[in-house]
Design a protein around this motif. Structure first.
Motif, PDB file in Angstrom:
ATOM      1  N   ILE A 178       0.852  -1.188   0.000  1.00  0.00           N
ATOM      2  CA  ILE A 178       0.000   0.000   0.000  1.00  0.00           C
ATOM      3  C   ILE A 178       0.888   1.237   0.000  1.00  0.00           C
ATOM      4  O   ILE A 178       1.744   1.402   0.876  1.00  0.00           O
ATOM      5  CB  ILE A 178      -0.940   0.022   1.221  1.00  0.00           C
ATOM      6  CG1 ILE A 178      -1.870  -1.200   1.209  1.00  0.00           C
ATOM      7  CG2 ILE A 178      -1.765   1.310   1.246  1.00  0.00           C
ATOM      8  CD1 ILE A 178      -2.798  -1.283   2.409  1.00  0.00           C
ATOM      9  N   THR A 179       0.679   2.087  -0.996  1.00  0.00           N
ATOM     10  CA  THR A 179       1.379   3.367  -1.072  1.00  0.00           C
ATOM     11  C   THR A 179       0.360   4.480  -0.896  1.00  0.00           C
ATOM     12  O   THR A 179      -0.660   4.517  -1.590  1.00  0.00           O
ATOM     13  CB  THR A 179       2.100   3.532  -2.425  1.00  0.00           C
ATOM     14  OG1 THR A 179       3.072   2.487  -2.574  1.00  0.00           O
ATOM     15  CG2 THR A 179       2.804   4.878  -2.509  1.00  0.00           C
ATOM     16  N   MET A 180       0.638   5.370   0.056  1.00  0.00           N
ATOM     17  CA  MET A 180      -0.197   6.548   0.277  1.00  0.00           C
ATOM     18  C   MET A 180       0.722   7.761   0.211  1.00  0.00           C
ATOM     19  O   MET A 180       1.773   7.785   0.856  1.00  0.00           O
ATOM     20  CB  MET A 180      -0.912   6.463   1.626  1.00  0.00           C
ATOM     21  CG  MET A 180      -1.815   5.247   1.741  1.00  0.00           C
ATOM     22  SD  MET A 180      -2.478   4.976   3.412  1.00  0.00           S
ATOM     23  CE  MET A 180      -3.801   6.174   3.454  1.00  0.00           C
ATOM     24  N   SER A 181       0.323   8.755  -0.573  1.00  0.00           N
ATOM     25  CA  SER A 181       1.232   9.878  -0.823  1.00  0.00           C
ATOM     26  C   SER A 181       0.449  11.149  -1.127  1.00  0.00           C
ATOM     27  O   SER A 181      -0.610  11.098  -1.752  1.00  0.00           O
ATOM     28  CB  SER A 181       2.147   9.538  -2.011  1.00  0.00           C
ATOM     29  OG  SER A 181       2.917  10.655  -2.382  1.00  0.00           O
ATOM     30  N   PRO A 182       0.979  12.302  -0.705  1.00  0.00           N
ATOM     31  CA  PRO A 182       0.338  13.576  -1.078  1.00  0.00           C
ATOM     32  C   PRO A 182       0.499  13.883  -2.567  1.00  0.00           C
ATOM     33  O   PRO A 182      -0.197  14.749  -3.103  1.00  0.00           O
ATOM     34  CB  PRO A 182       1.066  14.605  -0.210  1.00  0.00           C
ATOM     35  CG  PRO A 182       2.348  13.965   0.186  1.00  0.00           C
ATOM     36  CD  PRO A 182       2.111  12.499   0.216  1.00  0.00           C
ATOM     37  N   ASP A 183       1.412  13.179  -3.227  1.00  0.00           N
ATOM     38  CA  ASP A 183       1.640  13.343  -4.663  1.00  0.00           C
ATOM     39  C   ASP A 183       1.320  12.029  -5.381  1.00  0.00           C
ATOM     40  O   ASP A 183       1.042  11.014  -4.751  1.00  0.00           O
ATOM     41  CB  ASP A 183       3.101  13.738  -4.922  1.00  0.00           C
ATOM     42  CG  ASP A 183       3.507  14.965  -4.110  1.00  0.00           C
ATOM     43  OD1 ASP A 183       2.835  16.002  -4.252  1.00  0.00           O
ATOM     44  OD2 ASP A 183       4.467  14.859  -3.314  1.00  0.00           O
ATOM     45  N   LYS A 184       1.394  12.056  -6.713  1.00  0.00           N
ATOM     46  CA  LYS A 184       1.137  10.827  -7.462  1.00  0.00           C
ATOM     47  C   LYS A 184       2.062   9.724  -6.975  1.00  0.00           C
ATOM     48  O   LYS A 184       3.215   9.987  -6.679  1.00  0.00           O
ATOM     49  CB  LYS A 184       1.344  11.066  -8.966  1.00  0.00           C
ATOM     50  CG  LYS A 184       0.202  11.833  -9.608  1.00  0.00           C
ATOM     51  CD  LYS A 184       0.386  11.889 -11.118  1.00  0.00           C
ATOM     52  CE  LYS A 184      -0.807  12.575 -11.785  1.00  0.00           C
ATOM     53  NZ  LYS A 184      -0.669  12.617 -13.239  1.00  0.00           N
ATOM     54  N   PRO A 185       1.587   8.451  -6.864  1.00  0.00           N
ATOM     55  CA  PRO A 185       0.284   7.952  -7.341  1.00  0.00           C
ATOM     56  C   PRO A 185      -0.860   8.123  -6.338  1.00  0.00           C
ATOM     57  O   PRO A 185      -1.898   7.519  -6.498  1.00  0.00           O
ATOM     58  CB  PRO A 185       0.584   6.466  -7.556  1.00  0.00           C
ATOM     59  CG  PRO A 185       1.607   6.128  -6.501  1.00  0.00           C
ATOM     60  CD  PRO A 185       2.452   7.357  -6.360  1.00  0.00           C
ATOM     61  N   TYR A 186      -0.686   8.920  -5.282  1.00  0.00           N
ATOM     62  CA  TYR A 186      -1.701   9.196  -4.259  1.00  0.00           C
ATOM     63  C   TYR A 186      -2.047   7.944  -3.453  1.00  0.00           C
ATOM     64  O   TYR A 186      -1.640   7.820  -2.304  1.00  0.00           O
ATOM     65  CB  TYR A 186      -2.964   9.816  -4.873  1.00  0.00           C
ATOM     66  CG  TYR A 186      -2.698  11.111  -5.596  1.00  0.00           C
ATOM     67  CD1 TYR A 186      -2.208  12.228  -4.916  1.00  0.00           C
ATOM     68  CD2 TYR A 186      -2.912  11.223  -6.967  1.00  0.00           C
ATOM     69  CE1 TYR A 186      -1.939  13.425  -5.566  1.00  0.00           C
ATOM     70  CE2 TYR A 186      -2.640  12.416  -7.633  1.00  0.00           C
ATOM     71  CZ  TYR A 186      -2.151  13.509  -6.930  1.00  0.00           C
ATOM     72  OH  TYR A 186      -1.875  14.684  -7.584  1.00  0.00           O
ATOM     73  N   PHE A 187      -2.796   7.037  -4.050  1.00  0.00           N
ATOM     74  CA  PHE A 187      -3.144   5.793  -3.342  1.00  0.00           C
ATOM     75  C   PHE A 187      -2.983   4.636  -4.321  1.00  0.00           C
ATOM     76  O   PHE A 187      -3.665   4.573  -5.346  1.00  0.00           O
ATOM     77  CB  PHE A 187      -4.584   5.860  -2.821  1.00  0.00           C
ATOM     78  CG  PHE A 187      -5.031   4.627  -2.073  1.00  0.00           C
ATOM     79  CD1 PHE A 187      -4.301   4.132  -0.999  1.00  0.00           C
ATOM     80  CD2 PHE A 187      -6.192   3.957  -2.437  1.00  0.00           C
ATOM     81  CE1 PHE A 187      -4.713   2.997  -0.312  1.00  0.00           C
ATOM     82  CE2 PHE A 187      -6.617   2.826  -1.759  1.00  0.00           C
ATOM     83  CZ  PHE A 187      -5.873   2.348  -0.692  1.00  0.00           C
ATOM     84  N   ARG A 188      -2.028   3.760  -4.022  1.00  0.00           N
ATOM     85  CA  ARG A 188      -1.727   2.646  -4.925  1.00  0.00           C
ATOM     86  C   ARG A 188      -1.721   1.331  -4.146  1.00  0.00           C
ATOM     87  O   ARG A 188      -1.140   1.239  -3.062  1.00  0.00           O
ATOM     88  CB  ARG A 188      -0.373   2.849  -5.601  1.00  0.00           C
ATOM     89  CG  ARG A 188       0.142   1.617  -6.340  1.00  0.00           C
ATOM     90  CD  ARG A 188       1.448   1.885  -7.070  1.00  0.00           C
ATOM     91  NE  ARG A 188       1.202   2.631  -8.307  1.00  0.00           N
ATOM     92  CZ  ARG A 188       2.163   2.964  -9.156  1.00  0.00           C
ATOM     93  NH1 ARG A 188       3.427   2.659  -8.907  1.00  0.00           N
ATOM     94  NH2 ARG A 188       1.865   3.629 -10.270  1.00  0.00           N
ATOM     95  N   LEU A 189      -2.367   0.329  -4.727  1.00  0.00           N
ATOM     96  CA  LEU A 189      -2.338  -1.038  -4.203  1.00  0.00           C
ATOM     97  C   LEU A 189      -1.544  -1.892  -5.184  1.00  0.00           C
ATOM     98  O   LEU A 189      -1.798  -1.845  -6.396  1.00  0.00           O
ATOM     99  CB  LEU A 189      -3.756  -1.590  -4.049  1.00  0.00           C
ATOM    100  CG  LEU A 189      -4.701  -0.793  -3.138  1.00  0.00           C
ATOM    101  CD1 LEU A 189      -6.097  -1.390  -3.174  1.00  0.00           C
ATOM    102  CD2 LEU A 189      -4.176  -0.768  -1.709  1.00  0.00           C
ATOM    103  N   SER A 190      -0.599  -2.681  -4.675  1.00  0.00           N
ATOM    104  CA  SER A 190       0.264  -3.492  -5.534  1.00  0.00           C
ATOM    105  C   SER A 190       0.347  -4.916  -5.001  1.00  0.00           C
ATOM    106  O   SER A 190       0.369  -5.143  -3.784  1.00  0.00           O
ATOM    107  CB  SER A 190       1.684  -2.910  -5.590  1.00  0.00           C
ATOM    108  OG  SER A 190       1.672  -1.552  -5.960  1.00  0.00           O
ATOM    109  N   THR A 191       0.399  -5.865  -5.946  1.00  0.00           N
ATOM    110  CA  THR A 191       0.633  -7.264  -5.596  1.00  0.00           C
ATOM    111  C   THR A 191       1.762  -7.802  -6.460  1.00  0.00           C
ATOM    112  O   THR A 191       2.081  -7.261  -7.524  1.00  0.00           O
ATOM    113  CB  THR A 191      -0.636  -8.124  -5.796  1.00  0.00           C
ATOM    114  OG1 THR A 191      -1.137  -7.909  -7.125  1.00  0.00           O
ATOM    115  CG2 THR A 191      -1.715  -7.783  -4.783  1.00  0.00           C
ATOM    116  N   PHE A 192       2.355  -8.898  -5.994  1.00  0.00           N
ATOM    117  CA  PHE A 192       3.510  -9.492  -6.672  1.00  0.00           C
ATOM    118  C   PHE A 192       3.299 -11.003  -6.713  1.00  0.00           C
ATOM    119  O   PHE A 192       3.886 -11.753  -5.933  1.00  0.00           O
ATOM    120  CB  PHE A 192       4.798  -9.134  -5.925  1.00  0.00           C
ATOM    121  CG  PHE A 192       4.892  -7.661  -5.605  1.00  0.00           C
ATOM    122  CD1 PHE A 192       5.412  -6.772  -6.519  1.00  0.00           C
ATOM    123  CD2 PHE A 192       4.407  -7.173  -4.392  1.00  0.00           C
ATOM    124  CE1 PHE A 192       5.469  -5.411  -6.233  1.00  0.00           C
ATOM    125  CE2 PHE A 192       4.456  -5.819  -4.094  1.00  0.00           C
ATOM    126  CZ  PHE A 192       4.994  -4.931  -5.019  1.00  0.00           C
TER     127      PHE A 192
END
Length: 281
Positions: A178-192
């Protein structure tokens, strides 16, 4: 006489009495945290909290406010006991999980205190069933210390957005990043997973995004095996609040509206995957 209006048996002094016209309101919320057999129940004047833990890595809390009940009386500052949640759910659905239109199972729940069983009086169609469930010494529970002042990032999504994500992402992956950021990508969900990496991004102005409060960029991984139990609550919910603190601990708070339009909350706390180092991210 409806169960909610029946007086306690003479001489019985209960520390907890709760009545519901429709036991399904309680059983559906409890199913959302039913990933272990045992749960710890806390009752105060504000309502009932049911907590389930696993491996000291994940904790689920179901909050049923006092206003949901037709009657809710607690005679002590707090009443705490441990109970077999599987047995409790079996008792609550003793008349079946789906009632005929226009019928419901009424519930009266009574507890006399330490060492006594939890008493359930269930009535449907004039038939009353009485269940006694043994209670146990409550375990000491994890304190995730997740107060609002320690929250670094928080977003609120419509639940359908997260349901779609879990359907699209590769669940053969061991972790969800889970990536949360004030800039892009803002909110990203990733799987591997077996098919490679997959990413799902939500812009901050997405129609699914109800609130976006991100102070710094955070990327954390969580074991999917720990997150899977929370999909039960996700399926019932209309909104989900996703929060992280400075250590990467995750809070997923699901807002659930029952058939009568009343609101309950189920919250999952999950620790980050310590096997992943900063370099790997």
């Amino acid at each position: 006489m409806p169960l909610s209006t029946q007086p306690p048996a003479s001489g019985e002094q209960y520390v907890l009495v709760a009545s519901l016209d429709n036991a399904r309101h309680l059983s559906s919320i409890l199913r959302a945290v039913h990933f272990q057999d045992h749960a710890t129940c806390f009752a105060t004047v504000n309502g009932l909290r049911v907590t389930v833990e696993d491996a000291k890595c994940i904790q689920a809390n179901a909050f049923i406010q006092a206003e949901i009940f037709q009657e809710f009386a607690v005679q002590e500052e707090s009443v705490t006991f441990r109970i077999n949640l599987s047995v409790l759910l079996d008792c609550l659905t003793i008349f079946g999980t789906s009632s005929l239109p226009g019928t419901s199972t009424a519930l009266r729940m009574c507890y006399r205190g330490y060492g006594y069983p939890l008493m359930l009086f269930l009535e449907e169609g004039g038939v009353v069933t009485v269940c006694k469930i043994n209670t146990q010494e409550p375990d000491e529970l994890l304190d995730f210390d997740f107060c609002s002042t320690k929250v670094v990032n928080k977003i609120i999504l419509q639940s359908e957005g997260l349901r779609e994500a879990f359907a699209e992402l590769d669940m053969t992956s061991e972790v969800l990043q889970i990536t949360m950021s004030p800039d892009k990508p803002y909110f990203r969900l990733s799987t591997f997973g077996n098919a490679g990496s997959a990413h799902l991004d939500y812009p901050r102005d997405s129609d699914l995004m109800e609130a976006f409060h991100c102070n710094q960029t955070q990327t954390n991984r969580y074991k999917i095996s720990l997150l899977k139990p929370s999909t039960k609550a996700l399926a019932l919910s209309c909104k989900v609040s996703i929060r992280t603190d400075a250590q990467g601990f995750l809070s997923l708070q699901y807002m659930i509206r029952n058939e009568d339009g009343q609101i309950c909350f189920v919250e999952y706390y999950c620790c980050p995957d310590e096997d992943i180092t900063e370099a790997e991210l």
